[in-house]
Design a protein around this motif. Sequence first.
Motif, PDB file in Angstrom:
ATOM      1  N   LEU A 116       0.055   1.646   5.640  1.00 28.81           N
ATOM      2  CA  LEU A 116      -1.288   2.236   5.652  1.00 28.81           C
ATOM      3  C   LEU A 116      -1.648   2.830   4.296  1.00 28.81           C
ATOM      4  CD1 LEU A 116      -1.233   4.040   9.136  1.00 28.81           C
ATOM      5  CD2 LEU A 116      -2.650   2.082   8.507  1.00 28.81           C
ATOM      6  N   LEU A 117      -0.691   3.522   3.697  1.00 31.85           N
ATOM      7  CA  LEU A 117      -0.958   4.173   2.411  1.00 31.85           C
ATOM      8  C   LEU A 117      -1.120   3.162   1.283  1.00 31.85           C
ATOM      9  CD1 LEU A 117       1.335   7.320   2.620  1.00 31.85           C
ATOM     10  CD2 LEU A 117      -1.103   7.330   2.079  1.00 31.85           C
ATOM     11  N   VAL A 118      -0.263   2.148   1.252  1.00 32.19           N
ATOM     12  CA  VAL A 118      -0.381   1.129   0.207  1.00 32.19           C
ATOM     13  C   VAL A 118      -1.767   0.486   0.250  1.00 32.19           C
ATOM     14  CG1 VAL A 118       0.403  -1.156  -0.516  1.00 32.19           C
ATOM     15  CG2 VAL A 118       2.084   0.632  -0.026  1.00 32.19           C
ATOM     16  N   SER A 119      -2.206   0.139   1.468  1.00 29.35           N
ATOM     17  CA  SER A 119      -3.517  -0.500   1.627  1.00 29.35           C
ATOM     18  C   SER A 119      -4.638   0.415   1.148  1.00 29.35           C
ATOM     19  CB  SER A 119      -3.718  -0.873   3.092  1.00 29.35           C
ATOM     20  OG  SER A 119      -5.009  -1.387   3.309  1.00 29.35           O
ATOM     21  N   TRP A 120      -4.570   1.697   1.500  1.00 37.25           N
ATOM     22  CA  TRP A 120      -5.664   2.616   1.151  1.00 37.25           C
ATOM     23  C   TRP A 120      -5.614   3.013  -0.316  1.00 37.25           C
ATOM     24  CZ3 TRP A 120      -6.454   7.730  -0.417  1.00 37.25           C
ATOM     25  CH2 TRP A 120      -7.752   8.218  -0.233  1.00 37.25           C
ATOM     26  N   LEU A 121      -4.403   3.280  -0.833  1.00 38.52           N
ATOM     27  CA  LEU A 121      -4.274   3.779  -2.205  1.00 38.52           C
ATOM     28  C   LEU A 121      -4.620   2.722  -3.255  1.00 38.52           C
ATOM     29  CD1 LEU A 121      -1.002   5.888  -1.843  1.00 38.52           C
ATOM     30  CD2 LEU A 121      -3.301   6.776  -2.292  1.00 38.52           C
ATOM     31  N   LYS A 122      -4.538   1.445  -2.890  1.00 36.11           N
ATOM     32  CA  LYS A 122      -4.931   0.389  -3.831  1.00 36.11           C
ATOM     33  C   LYS A 122      -6.383   0.544  -4.271  1.00 36.11           C
ATOM     34  CE  LYS A 122      -1.746  -3.319  -2.511  1.00 36.11           C
ATOM     35  NZ  LYS A 122      -1.597  -4.632  -1.822  1.00 36.11           N
ATOM     36  N   GLU A 123      -7.202   1.095  -3.354  1.00 37.12           N
ATOM     37  CA  GLU A 123      -8.627   1.276  -3.647  1.00 37.12           C
ATOM     38  C   GLU A 123      -8.986   2.722  -3.963  1.00 37.12           C
ATOM     39  OE1 GLU A 123     -10.480  -1.392  -3.777  1.00 37.12           O
ATOM     40  OE2 GLU A 123      -8.826  -2.668  -3.066  1.00 37.12           O
ATOM     41  N   ASN A 124      -8.026   3.647  -3.793  1.00 37.00           N
ATOM     42  CA  ASN A 124      -8.316   5.080  -3.960  1.00 37.00           C
ATOM     43  C   ASN A 124      -7.154   5.749  -4.700  1.00 37.00           C
ATOM     44  OD1 ASN A 124     -10.757   5.461  -1.869  1.00 37.00           O
ATOM     45  ND2 ASN A 124      -9.201   4.143  -0.933  1.00 37.00           N
ATOM     46  N   TYR A 137       6.490   8.208   0.010  1.00 40.14           N
ATOM     47  CA  TYR A 137       7.201   8.079  -1.276  1.00 40.14           C
ATOM     48  C   TYR A 137       7.325   6.604  -1.681  1.00 40.14           C
ATOM     49  CZ  TYR A 137      10.997   7.956  -4.646  1.00 40.14           C
ATOM     50  OH  TYR A 137      11.766   7.709  -5.755  1.00 40.14           O
ATOM     51  N   ARG A 138       7.699   5.765  -0.724  1.00 38.37           N
ATOM     52  CA  ARG A 138       7.864   4.343  -1.019  1.00 38.37           C
ATOM     53  C   ARG A 138       6.534   3.699  -1.411  1.00 38.37           C
ATOM     54  NH1 ARG A 138      12.086   2.255   3.562  1.00 38.37           N
ATOM     55  NH2 ARG A 138      10.967   0.322   3.138  1.00 38.37           N
ATOM     56  N   ALA A 139       5.446   4.119  -0.741  1.00 34.86           N
ATOM     57  CA  ALA A 139       4.122   3.585  -1.080  1.00 34.86           C
ATOM     58  C   ALA A 139       3.733   3.972  -2.509  1.00 34.86           C
ATOM     59  CB  ALA A 139       3.084   4.095  -0.088  1.00 34.86           C
ATOM     60  N   LEU A 140       3.976   5.226  -2.873  1.00 34.71           N
ATOM     61  CA  LEU A 140       3.624   5.699  -4.216  1.00 34.71           C
ATOM     62  C   LEU A 140       4.459   4.993  -5.282  1.00 34.71           C
ATOM     63  CD1 LEU A 140       3.305   9.516  -3.410  1.00 34.71           C
ATOM     64  CD2 LEU A 140       1.429   7.927  -3.915  1.00 34.71           C
ATOM     65  N   GLN A 141       5.742   4.724  -4.962  1.00 37.33           N
ATOM     66  CA  GLN A 141       6.594   4.011  -5.914  1.00 37.33           C
ATOM     67  C   GLN A 141       6.076   2.591  -6.155  1.00 37.33           C
ATOM     68  OE1 GLN A 141       9.561   5.223  -7.664  1.00 37.33           O
ATOM     69  NE2 GLN A 141       8.281   6.975  -7.118  1.00 37.33           N
ATOM     70  N   LYS A 142       5.650   1.934  -5.089  1.00 34.34           N
ATOM     71  CA  LYS A 142       5.125   0.570  -5.227  1.00 34.34           C
ATOM     72  C   LYS A 142       3.906   0.525  -6.141  1.00 34.34           C
ATOM     73  CE  LYS A 142       6.586  -1.604  -0.884  1.00 34.34           C
ATOM     74  NZ  LYS A 142       6.124  -2.199   0.403  1.00 34.34           N
TER      75      LYS A 142
END
Length: 628
Positions: free
Chosen positions: A214-222, A240-245
């Motif tokens: 969910l975070l990876v999908s949202w953070l790509k645009e925000n 943490y894993r989403a932010l690292q990616k």
Amino acid sequence: MIGRNAFRFILLFALFIAAALLLRSCILNSENPGKESDIGYKYLIGVSQPNLSEPWRVAMNEEIEQEVGKHGDMRVIFTDAAQSSDQQAQDVKKLMGYGIDLLIISLDDPVALTPTVSSVYKDIPVIVLGRGVAGYDYTLYVGTDDEMIGRKAGEFARETLGASGGKIVEMQGLAGSPTVEERSKGFRDAIQDSKLSIVQTMNGDWQRDLSEDLLVSWLKENHDVDLIFAQNEAMALGAYRALQKLNMNHVNIIGIDGVNSENGSLQLVSKNKLTGTFTSPPGGKEAIQYAIDILNKEKGIPKKIILRSQKITDPSTLNSESSNSPSPAPSPDQTDAPLVVGFAQVGMESGWRIAHTKSVIDAAKEAGVELLYENAEQSQDKQIELIRRFIKQKVDVIAFSPKTETGWDEVLKEAKEAGIPVILSDREVNVSDDTLWTAYIGSDFREEGRRAARWLIQQAEEGESYPIVELQGTQHSAPAVGRKQGFREVIQTDKTFMMLESLQGDFTKKQGKELMAAALERQGSKIKVVYSHNDDMALGAIEAIEDFGLRPGKDIIIISVDATKSALKALSIGKLSFAVECNALLGPQLMKAVKDLSEGKELPMKIITSEGVFTQESAKTALASREY
């Protein structure tokens, strides 16, 4: 005589039969691991988990197993529902089929599992562990104060991001869970009136992988995010894993759970993967300790046990003797000397308070505790003066029922610096540092308000409207705050009910009568319901209603909290409609806590008493055995 060959034949045949019986026994036991297969075990406990993907839940099971291992007459069966509410309901059914004596259940989806828990509770004791269940159909809840943890997390977010503020993503657990709602409420209350803003809320369902996706999908645009607040450590690891990616290493992460495992949040903090976390003790050890008392039918079993949470920004400080630790246990100079407790009572404003005082005095005498009793006569200044006197007298424990929630920081710091633990009896305090007091023993005032409102909703007739007059207790006191909040939580979503007036009283019969008389002059027969924060004000309201020419309990529904003997009498003759019990007999639990402290035992943060409710019908039966 039997020949040698014949003897060998008989011996071999006997061994064959024994082996066959043993094999049959093993097959039966594998099909039904119930008590029949556990010769020598007195109790069989079932543990139902919604999943074992969270390190926090694994730690919970480990605590349970370790504590059970201390008792040779007990066995435990664990189940894992693999994140399915339907499977968990089936697991519970299977455990019941094994003939368990007590169920320990932890929930991801309390709403879905509440009917299952309620059904089991009709037959055997149920301990709800870790995350709450809707309603009151369980024996004991062991967990944390989730709203308080959320509030602490919010305060830490303010501290972390500073005066300039920032943008926050909130990762919530399963939608509709009381734990989710309380942690979120506490967090949002804490960041009010600041430059912090929640720009996105997501439901990660307590799961690492879902939260990461969910975070990876949202953070790509925000990309403009400063902090992620994750309501458990699995979701914090996913964050943490989403932010690292996405190479967004500047974003802070605050988690909850504080498990010391390979992927637990303590390790994540120590490796700077999390900015900080707040412990949510699994409670497995406490669940088994209380399970033993429940199964042995011990008296005074509480309804809820609330465990203390700590903020962790450096794992090496966990459980250390620091400013984050509550006041130490008493240590009398002479081991054979009686324990000395200083008790500063708030006053004698009601029949409930008189019963509360008598309970403490009687329990101290029975326990061999020297009690220094003082009456503050409804004065907070006098109560503070009495506490300072107890500090000078170097008592072993200070206990008091605070007049209001606020204004205690300074005197409680003095008690802590003097090494004297403080137990709150009946009412709570609101201080900047909750380690200034050791334990609270009393009621869940918010739940009392909810129970009053739930009954009212059940009585409502379709198409009717119910304007309400509320008679509040002492301003800023814990009972008044909690009973008001809980009642409104339940009725606010139903347009059938409207708050006509909410009047500030002081828990006295005289004030209840005066307030009700004035309300009747203003509103007259518009009033359909009176919700009183205690019995004395309700009894005063009854007199005012009769003086006005209306019939209490018939023309106007009257709901009260306390369920004293005088209220039950009014219920039995139909003048009062419903009463929620607030247990005044807290003395034995207070003295047990004092003894436990003297023996070096750790007390829970809060010990919430078990309480009932009374209708006009049940009041008649209860009157004969009512002690106050």
